[in-house]
Scaffold this active site. Structure first.
Site, PDB file in Angstrom:
ATOM      1  N   ARG A  43      71.359  70.015 114.765  1.00  0.00           N
ATOM      2  CA  ARG A  43      70.248  69.213 114.402  1.00  0.00           C
ATOM      3  C   ARG A  43      69.795  68.801 113.432  1.00  0.00           C
ATOM      4  O   ARG A  43      68.227  68.588 112.857  1.00  0.00           O
ATOM      5  CB  ARG A  43      69.186  69.976 115.252  1.00  0.00           C
ATOM      6  CG  ARG A  43      69.133  69.607 116.674  1.00  0.00           C
ATOM      7  CD  ARG A  43      67.640  70.569 117.783  1.00  0.00           C
ATOM      8  NE  ARG A  43      68.210  70.504 118.876  1.00  0.00           N
ATOM      9  CZ  ARG A  43      67.703  70.681 119.821  1.00  0.00           C
ATOM     10  NH1 ARG A  43      66.279  69.454 119.659  1.00  0.00           N
ATOM     11  NH2 ARG A  43      67.868  70.330 121.196  1.00  0.00           N
ATOM     12  N   ARG A  87      57.767  82.566 105.146  1.00  0.00           N
ATOM     13  CA  ARG A  87      57.698  81.023 105.249  1.00  0.00           C
ATOM     14  C   ARG A  87      57.299  80.652 103.941  1.00  0.00           C
ATOM     15  O   ARG A  87      56.301  81.164 103.551  1.00  0.00           O
ATOM     16  CB  ARG A  87      56.247  81.026 106.309  1.00  0.00           C
ATOM     17  CG  ARG A  87      56.160  79.328 105.934  1.00  0.00           C
ATOM     18  CD  ARG A  87      54.826  78.867 107.358  1.00  0.00           C
ATOM     19  NE  ARG A  87      53.752  77.449 107.252  1.00  0.00           N
ATOM     20  CZ  ARG A  87      54.359  76.628 106.305  1.00  0.00           C
ATOM     21  NH1 ARG A  87      56.045  75.993 106.474  1.00  0.00           N
ATOM     22  NH2 ARG A  87      53.794  75.905 106.478  1.00  0.00           N
ATOM     23  N   SER A  90      53.495  74.142 102.858  1.00  0.00           N
ATOM     24  CA  SER A  90      52.403  73.220 102.193  1.00  0.00           C
ATOM     25  C   SER A  90      50.965  73.514 103.475  1.00  0.00           C
ATOM     26  O   SER A  90      51.255  73.955 104.308  1.00  0.00           O
ATOM     27  CB  SER A  90      53.341  71.760 102.015  1.00  0.00           C
ATOM     28  OG  SER A  90      52.435  71.335 103.334  1.00  0.00           O
ATOM     29  N   ARG A 217      54.577  68.750  93.632  1.00  0.00           N
ATOM     30  CA  ARG A 217      54.351  69.310  94.779  1.00  0.00           C
ATOM     31  C   ARG A 217      55.676  70.107  94.572  1.00  0.00           C
ATOM     32  O   ARG A 217      56.140  71.114  94.861  1.00  0.00           O
ATOM     33  CB  ARG A 217      55.463  68.465  95.971  1.00  0.00           C
ATOM     34  CG  ARG A 217      53.399  68.262  97.176  1.00  0.00           C
ATOM     35  CD  ARG A 217      54.006  67.911  98.699  1.00  0.00           C
ATOM     36  NE  ARG A 217      54.578  66.835  98.934  1.00  0.00           N
ATOM     37  CZ  ARG A 217      54.946  65.406  98.458  1.00  0.00           C
ATOM     38  NH1 ARG A 217      53.255  64.994  98.746  1.00  0.00           N
ATOM     39  NH2 ARG A 217      54.405  64.302  98.755  1.00  0.00           N
TER      40      ARG A 217
HETATM   41  N1  HPA Z   1      47.439  69.615 107.969  1.00  0.00           N
HETATM   42  C1  HPA Z   1      48.737  70.094 109.010  1.00  0.00           C
HETATM   43  N2  HPA Z   1      49.251  70.975 108.092  1.00  0.00           N
HETATM   44  C2  HPA Z   1      49.476  70.833 107.222  1.00  0.00           C
HETATM   45  C3  HPA Z   1      48.035  70.052 106.037  1.00  0.00           C
HETATM   46  C4  HPA Z   1      47.304  69.439 106.808  1.00  0.00           C
HETATM   47  O1  HPA Z   1      46.272  68.833 106.279  1.00  0.00           O
HETATM   48  N3  HPA Z   1      48.819  70.188 104.979  1.00  0.00           N
HETATM   49  C5  HPA Z   1      49.595  69.837 104.709  1.00  0.00           C
HETATM   50  N4  HPA Z   1      50.035  70.769 106.231  1.00  0.00           N
END
Ligand code: HPA
Length: 232
Positions: A43, A87, A90, A217
């Site tokens: 995948r 993990r 972000s 980032r």
């Molecule tokens: N919401 C959910 N997950 C995320 C966000 C968000 O605003 N930003 C980065 N990961």
């Protein structure tokens, strides 16, 4: 080979970094590992094993959200004997003083996911970080003058909420930021008696509506991966 991972037994290290994005897995392997070898392309969910400071380590993409992440975590733990799951992802800030580019270590994860409601009916389970990994990460950051924040995060099931202001309730109760996987990771690690930690970088803020650029980032991602690799 497991259902979603085509590695042979022994091809995955005991410690695995877990970015949501499989292309981040490739980037981590190529940037940080010596002699990286790709062990999964099922995948397109790339996984690699290599050496970091002489020790074997792997990195595996998980996809987005608890259901996808749990598939990979379950197979890594139960089919490949993985013991440390970290993990690297972000997150969106819920607090004024949690700023874009900050690094947040999740001590615990609240959630809008149903996974623990259906397990612990009429009761709340608190998914928490492994203390040893957490302590190692915090000490590495302190020793290297890397500022971090730590606390409760929210693992949401929906990226796009009906009500934009719903974050304020979580913020009022001290939740630092939102992402979509940690509560699942901490729960499955507890269930199978292995160690887990979530390290996050703030990519956007629901408070100020700011977002980081792709370049920003990448550089904050670097620092987070460095902490993760030095946490075991
Ligand atoms: N919401 C959910 N997950 C995320 C966000 C968000 O605003 N930003 C980065 N990961």
């Amino acid at each position: 080979m497991s259902i979603h991972i085509e590695a042979k037994k022994g091809e995955i290290a005991e410690t695995v970094l877990l970015p949501g994005d499989p292309m981040r897995a490739k980037w981590i392997a190529e940037t940080f590992f010596e002699n990286p070898k790709c062990y999964n392309n099922v995948r397109g969910m790339l996984g690699y094993t290599g050496l970091y400071k002489g020790k074997r380590v792997s990195v595996q993409g998980t996809g987005m959200g608890i259901p996808s992440a749990l598939i990979y975590c379950h197979e890594l733990i139960n089919e490949y004997g993985v013991k440390n799951l970290i993990r690297v992802g972000s997150t969106g800030s819920y607090q004024k003083d949690v700023k874009i580019r900050d690094i947040v270590i999740a001590m615990a994860a609240s959630s809008t996911s149903g996974i623990n409601n259906s397990r612990f009916i009429n009761a709340d389970y608190s998914p928490t970080a492994n203390f040893e990994l957490f302590l190692n990460a915090a000490l590495y950051a302190k020793d290297n003058n890397i500022p971090i924040k730590a606390g409760n995060v929210l693992s949401a099931d929906e990226f796009y909420d009906d009500d934009f202001d719903s974050y304020k309730k979580w913020a009022e109760f001290g939740v630092l930021c939102v992402e979509m996987e940690t509560a699942g990771l901490y729960t499955i690690a507890a269930k199978f008696n292995v160690r887990a930690l979530s390290i996050l970088t703030v990519s956007d803020s629901l408070v100020t509506k700011e977002r980081t650029s792709a370049d920003e980032r990448e550089s904050t991602f670097n620092t987070m991966v460095e902490i993760a690799l030095n946490s075991v």
